[in-house]
Motif scaffolding. Structure first.
Motif, mmCIF file in Angstrom:
data_model
loop_
_atom_site.group_PDB
_atom_site.id
_atom_site.type_symbol
_atom_site.label_atom_id
_atom_site.label_comp_id
_atom_site.label_asym_id
_atom_site.label_seq_id
_atom_site.Cartn_x
_atom_site.Cartn_y
_atom_site.Cartn_z
ATOM 1 N N GLY A 152 57.230 20.164 110.986
ATOM 2 C CA GLY A 152 56.785 18.561 110.741
ATOM 3 C C GLY A 152 56.535 17.875 109.537
ATOM 4 N N TYR A 153 57.066 18.573 108.635
ATOM 5 C CA TYR A 153 56.891 18.216 107.089
ATOM 6 C C TYR A 153 57.841 16.936 107.112
ATOM 7 N N HIS A 154 57.583 16.083 106.027
ATOM 8 C CA HIS A 154 58.445 14.995 105.550
ATOM 9 C C HIS A 154 59.091 15.302 104.292
ATOM 10 N N VAL A 155 60.414 15.762 104.433
ATOM 11 C CA VAL A 155 60.975 16.445 103.306
ATOM 12 C C VAL A 155 62.052 15.520 102.473
ATOM 13 N N THR A 156 62.143 15.247 101.416
ATOM 14 C CA THR A 156 63.127 14.499 100.535
ATOM 15 C C THR A 156 63.717 15.271 99.512
ATOM 16 N N LYS A 211 69.454 23.116 101.999
ATOM 17 C CA LYS A 211 69.137 22.781 103.719
ATOM 18 C C LYS A 211 68.721 24.009 104.478
ATOM 19 N N PRO A 212 68.648 24.968 104.289
ATOM 20 C CA PRO A 212 68.233 26.277 105.228
ATOM 21 C C PRO A 212 66.403 26.159 105.095
ATOM 22 N N VAL A 213 66.087 25.584 103.804
ATOM 23 C CA VAL A 213 64.463 25.585 103.614
ATOM 24 C C VAL A 213 64.215 24.251 104.285
ATOM 25 N N TYR A 214 64.924 23.024 104.108
ATOM 26 C CA TYR A 214 64.851 21.722 104.731
ATOM 27 C C TYR A 214 64.683 21.935 106.086
ATOM 28 N N ASP A 215 65.582 22.636 106.681
ATOM 29 C CA ASP A 215 65.362 22.613 108.201
ATOM 30 C C ASP A 215 64.393 23.450 108.832
ATOM 31 N N ILE A 234 57.145 16.806 100.923
ATOM 32 C CA ILE A 234 57.540 17.861 100.324
ATOM 33 C C ILE A 234 58.817 17.212 99.833
ATOM 34 N N VAL A 235 58.914 17.544 98.379
ATOM 35 C CA VAL A 235 59.890 16.982 97.403
ATOM 36 C C VAL A 235 60.876 18.150 96.749
ATOM 37 N N LEU A 236 61.843 18.151 97.074
ATOM 38 C CA LEU A 236 62.747 19.442 96.708
ATOM 39 C C LEU A 236 63.716 19.129 95.286
ATOM 40 N N VAL A 237 63.562 19.889 94.465
ATOM 41 C CA VAL A 237 64.420 19.524 93.324
ATOM 42 C C VAL A 237 65.488 20.719 92.789
ATOM 43 N N HIS A 238 66.586 20.587 92.759
ATOM 44 C CA HIS A 238 67.456 21.521 92.712
ATOM 45 C C HIS A 238 67.751 22.026 91.189
ATOM 46 N N GLY A 239 68.362 22.936 90.720
ATOM 47 C CA GLY A 239 68.730 23.417 89.423
ATOM 48 C C GLY A 239 69.756 23.063 88.966
ATOM 49 N N ALA A 240 70.087 23.872 87.527
ATOM 50 C CA ALA A 240 71.431 23.354 86.970
ATOM 51 C C ALA A 240 72.773 23.959 87.864
#
Length: 269
Positions: free
Chosen positions: A67-71, A57-61, A43-49
């Motif tokens: 068990g997901y690999h999150v970046t 972080k809450p979603v990442y946790d 999973i790759v997470l991209v923030h907004g403006a």
């Protein structure tokens, strides 16, 4: 040994070998099919403006616990091209199929960067999803948000960088977050180049890849009706979270993570 018996034995041996080969092929084919339908683990997470990746972080946790690999991508917010490049740089580090997730302006970024071959599916979280030749600034004017109707809500520096007036940030961007947290975020904004909102896209990954979209029901930064329009046009699997602010990824992390995990489980079919 009589010649007839000899040939019969050879025929039986050949049949046995063929049967064994067929079994091995079938087993290998079944394993390949299982692998092709296996859940995506990256999973790759991209923030907004105006914000950075820490809000994820809450979603990442939740995702890492499951068990997901999150970046996370930390975009410079200096230009649209620079933000897309930063996202592709992170995608290049992934070791397999990836779900690419964008919040707000990050939706435009993942729409452009999502054509990368690593990307198996897209998740839009209270996000823009323009098509080729479109930009979110022009689309936002057609369906204006609460923010767009407020004079002085968006400030601009002399060198062309924007930020949200700290006085309105808590109620406009993060009404369902604790006030102190929203106030801190209002004073830790990443100033964002105005040009990122008006750069036309040259690619639209949602036209060729499956997508999921979350509508924040009480979003004041992007009109929820515009979010719905984006997702309906893209034929996204849509989830509406009533009462959620633009900070839905922080205030409703369980629901957001559930949508991302659904994408990870079903993007590769």
């Amino acid at each position: 040994m009589p010649q007839a018996e000899f040939f019969m034995k050879r025929i039986l041996q050949a049949a046995s070998v063929l049967a064994l080969s067929a079994g091995v092929f079938a087993s290998t084919n079944a394993l390949a099919q299982d692998a092709a339908h296996a859940p995506v683990k990256n999973i790759v997470l991209v923030h907004g403006a105006w914000v950075d990746g820490s809000g994820w972080k809450p979603v990442y946790d939740i995702l890492t616990k499951d068990g997901y690999h999150v970046t996370l991508v930390q975009e410079p917010l200096t230009s649209f091209d620079a933000d897309v490049t930063a996202t592709k740089r992170v995608l290049d580090l992934q070791d397999g199929p990836t779900i690419l997730v964008g919040h707000s302006y990050g939706g435009s970024v993942i729409t452009e960067a999502g054509v990368d071959p690593h990307v198996a599916g897209l998740v839009y979280v209270a996000a823009h999803a323009p098509n080729v030749g479109e930009d979110e600034g022009a689309l936002g004017k057609k369906t204006p948000s609460f923010l767009a109707k407020q004079t002085g809500a968006v400030e601009k520096t002399a060198d062309g960088y924007t930020y949200l007036n700290p006085a309105v940030f808590p109620k406009d961007f993060a009404a369902d977050l604790p006030l102190k947290q929203a106030q801190f975020e209002s004073h830790s904004q990443i100033l964002t180049a105005a040009q990122v909102f008006t750069t036309p896209l040259t690619a639209a990954a949602w036209t060729t890849k499956p997508s999921w979209g979350i509508v924040a029901g009480d979003d004041k930064i992007i009109n929820p009706d515009l979010e719905r329009w984006y997702y309906e046009r893209a034929h996204s699997h849509m989830t509406v979270i009533p009462g959620a602010s633009h900070s839905v990824y922080e205030s409703r992390p369980k629901q957001v993570a559930a949508v991302i995990e659904d994408a990870a489980k079903h993007a590769v079919q």
